[in-house]
Write a protein that holds these residues in place. Structure first.
Motif, mmCIF file in Angstrom:
data_model
loop_
_atom_site.group_PDB
_atom_site.id
_atom_site.type_symbol
_atom_site.label_atom_id
_atom_site.label_comp_id
_atom_site.label_asym_id
_atom_site.label_seq_id
_atom_site.Cartn_x
_atom_site.Cartn_y
_atom_site.Cartn_z
ATOM 1 N N PRO A 171 0.828 -1.207 0.000
ATOM 2 C CA PRO A 171 0.000 0.000 0.000
ATOM 3 C C PRO A 171 0.865 1.261 0.000
ATOM 4 O O PRO A 171 1.956 1.281 0.566
ATOM 5 C CB PRO A 171 -0.794 -0.121 1.307
ATOM 6 C CG PRO A 171 -0.005 -1.055 2.175
ATOM 7 C CD PRO A 171 0.778 -1.944 1.260
ATOM 8 N N GLY A 172 0.378 2.302 -0.669
ATOM 9 C CA GLY A 172 1.037 3.607 -0.610
ATOM 10 C C GLY A 172 2.264 3.712 -1.486
ATOM 11 O O GLY A 172 2.600 2.801 -2.232
ATOM 12 N N ASP A 173 2.920 4.852 -1.364
ATOM 13 C CA ASP A 173 4.089 5.131 -2.207
ATOM 14 C C ASP A 173 5.346 5.180 -1.345
ATOM 15 O O ASP A 173 5.276 5.429 -0.133
ATOM 16 C CB ASP A 173 3.893 6.472 -2.913
ATOM 17 C CG ASP A 173 4.804 6.620 -4.124
ATOM 18 O OD1 ASP A 173 5.453 5.619 -4.506
ATOM 19 O OD2 ASP A 173 4.861 7.727 -4.679
ATOM 20 N N TYR A 174 6.462 4.920 -1.991
ATOM 21 C CA TYR A 174 7.767 4.995 -1.317
ATOM 22 C C TYR A 174 8.782 5.662 -2.223
ATOM 23 O O TYR A 174 8.693 5.542 -3.441
ATOM 24 C CB TYR A 174 8.282 3.576 -0.978
ATOM 25 C CG TYR A 174 7.491 2.878 0.093
ATOM 26 C CD1 TYR A 174 7.807 3.063 1.437
ATOM 27 C CD2 TYR A 174 6.414 2.058 -0.238
ATOM 28 C CE1 TYR A 174 7.069 2.434 2.428
ATOM 29 C CE2 TYR A 174 5.672 1.431 0.749
ATOM 30 C CZ TYR A 174 6.004 1.622 2.079
ATOM 31 O OH TYR A 174 5.266 1.009 3.048
ATOM 32 N N ASN A 175 9.745 6.334 -1.606
ATOM 33 C CA ASN A 175 10.959 6.712 -2.328
ATOM 34 C C ASN A 175 11.769 5.440 -2.464
ATOM 35 O O ASN A 175 12.010 4.767 -1.461
ATOM 36 C CB ASN A 175 11.767 7.747 -1.545
ATOM 37 C CG ASN A 175 10.941 8.962 -1.194
ATOM 38 O OD1 ASN A 175 10.348 9.570 -2.082
ATOM 39 N ND2 ASN A 175 10.880 9.281 0.084
ATOM 40 N N VAL A 176 12.181 5.115 -3.687
ATOM 41 C CA VAL A 176 12.913 3.867 -3.915
ATOM 42 C C VAL A 176 14.386 4.175 -4.206
ATOM 43 O O VAL A 176 14.698 4.964 -5.106
ATOM 44 C CB VAL A 176 12.288 3.070 -5.083
ATOM 45 C CG1 VAL A 176 13.103 1.812 -5.373
ATOM 46 C CG2 VAL A 176 10.849 2.692 -4.749
ATOM 47 N N TYR A 177 15.260 3.549 -3.421
ATOM 48 C CA TYR A 177 16.709 3.715 -3.573
ATOM 49 C C TYR A 177 17.308 2.378 -3.983
ATOM 50 O O TYR A 177 17.597 1.526 -3.139
ATOM 51 C CB TYR A 177 17.321 4.215 -2.260
ATOM 52 C CG TYR A 177 16.744 5.533 -1.828
ATOM 53 C CD1 TYR A 177 17.216 6.721 -2.384
ATOM 54 C CD2 TYR A 177 15.705 5.592 -0.896
ATOM 55 C CE1 TYR A 177 16.669 7.937 -2.024
ATOM 56 C CE2 TYR A 177 15.155 6.800 -0.526
ATOM 57 C CZ TYR A 177 15.639 7.973 -1.087
ATOM 58 O OH TYR A 177 15.087 9.176 -0.731
ATOM 59 N N PRO A 178 17.480 2.162 -5.295
ATOM 60 C CA PRO A 178 17.984 0.875 -5.789
ATOM 61 C C PRO A 178 19.495 0.726 -5.578
ATOM 62 O O PRO A 178 20.190 1.693 -5.276
ATOM 63 C CB PRO A 178 17.660 0.930 -7.285
ATOM 64 C CG PRO A 178 16.723 2.065 -7.480
ATOM 65 C CD PRO A 178 17.051 3.036 -6.397
ATOM 66 N N GLY A 179 19.958 -0.487 -5.792
ATOM 67 C CA GLY A 179 21.372 -0.800 -5.622
ATOM 68 C C GLY A 179 22.275 -0.222 -6.697
ATOM 69 O O GLY A 179 23.489 -0.131 -6.507
ATOM 70 N N HIS A 180 21.687 0.161 -7.836
ATOM 71 C CA HIS A 180 22.450 0.782 -8.911
ATOM 72 C C HIS A 180 21.572 1.810 -9.619
ATOM 73 O O HIS A 180 20.355 1.715 -9.578
ATOM 74 C CB HIS A 180 22.906 -0.267 -9.951
ATOM 75 C CG HIS A 180 23.769 -1.344 -9.375
ATOM 76 N ND1 HIS A 180 25.134 -1.220 -9.214
ATOM 77 C CD2 HIS A 180 23.448 -2.561 -8.870
ATOM 78 C CE1 HIS A 180 25.619 -2.320 -8.654
ATOM 79 N NE2 HIS A 180 24.612 -3.158 -8.438
ATOM 80 N N MET A 181 22.233 2.747 -10.228
ATOM 81 C CA MET A 181 21.594 3.749 -11.101
ATOM 82 C C MET A 181 20.651 4.661 -10.327
ATOM 83 O O MET A 181 20.821 4.866 -9.135
ATOM 84 C CB MET A 181 20.906 3.050 -12.277
ATOM 85 C CG MET A 181 21.890 2.230 -13.118
ATOM 86 S SD MET A 181 21.133 1.285 -14.444
ATOM 87 C CE MET A 181 20.290 -0.029 -13.554
ATOM 88 N N ASP A 182 19.637 5.188 -11.048
ATOM 89 C CA ASP A 182 18.847 6.300 -10.505
ATOM 90 C C ASP A 182 17.870 5.884 -9.405
ATOM 91 O O ASP A 182 17.432 4.742 -9.349
ATOM 92 C CB ASP A 182 18.038 6.944 -11.639
ATOM 93 C CG ASP A 182 18.936 7.632 -12.651
ATOM 94 O OD1 ASP A 182 20.103 7.946 -12.303
ATOM 95 O OD2 ASP A 182 18.467 7.844 -13.788
#
Ligand SMILES: [Zn+2]
Ligand SMILES: [Zn+2]
Length: 201
Positions: A171-182
């Motif tokens: 549910p809901g939204d998140y800021n996503v911080y991946p392991g690579h790139m943007d």
């Protein structure tokens, strides 16, 4: 929560230092390299490093952990399914670093701030996503516009699909911080990520 981002190593892995603002207790996520820079940041900011978290066991996410775990005398957390997939990990074991197991549903704390652990296999058998507040650290499971490779040892396309569906259904939204790139947001990925297309109704 204070969040400091480093791009480390030959594969430009995204490494994050996150600290609870009240207690200054901190976790370091995926230190694949950059030992000196990360060490200096921890000392300069008056941060108390409590543990190191691995989204998974590949060398590009674990390479600097051995020196940093020793320097700050902290444990590292890894899902047991990834125990034997990295050369750097075997060094951690032989050096006697305290390696603690992660499991789906675990809650780790920085002060009173929880970090939730989701086991999201696919890129590797022990891949995990960490969520704290509105921030999601997605490792090599979910990237902006794509997902991690599934053709390494321990990778599994079917599991990746299930893991992406699980993230899609949160549910809901998140800021996503991946392991690579943007960096991205979960909502943007729900709407535009090719690998999530089949979940859209
Ligand atoms: Zn990886
Ligand atoms: Zn990686």
């Amino acid at each position: 929560m204070t969040k400091i981002h480093f791009r480390v190593g030959a594969l430009q892995t995204n490494c994050f230092l996150i600290a609870d603002d009240e207690t200054r207790e901190a976790a370091l996520i995926d230190p694949g390299g950059g030992t000196k820079t990360i060490s200096a940041a921890i000392r300069d900011k008056g941060i108390q490093l409590k543990y190191i978290l691995f989204t998974h066991g590949h060398d590009d996410h674990t390479g600097a952990a051995i020196s940093l775990a020793k320097e700050f005398d902290v444990p590292v957390y890894l899902h047991p399914a990834d125990r034997s997939i990295g050369r750097k990990l075997s060094l951690l074991y032989s050096e006697g670093i305290d390696i603690k197991p992660l499991a789906d549903g675990d809650k780790l704390y920085l002060g009173s701030t929880p970090i939730d652990v989701l086991h999201t296999p696919g890129h590797s058998g022990g891949s995990c996503v960490f969520i704290t507040g509105k921030d999601m650290f997605s490792g090599d499971t979910l990237f902006a516009g794509s997902c991690g490779r599934v053709d390494f040892p321990g990778g599994d396309a079917r599991q990746m699909r299930a893991s992406l569906k699980r993230l899609y259904d949160l549910p809901g939204d998140y800021n996503v911080y991946p392991g690579h790139m943007d960096f991205t947001t979960l909502e943007r990925e729900r709407e535009t990520n090719f690998y999530m297309e089949e979940f859209r109704t």
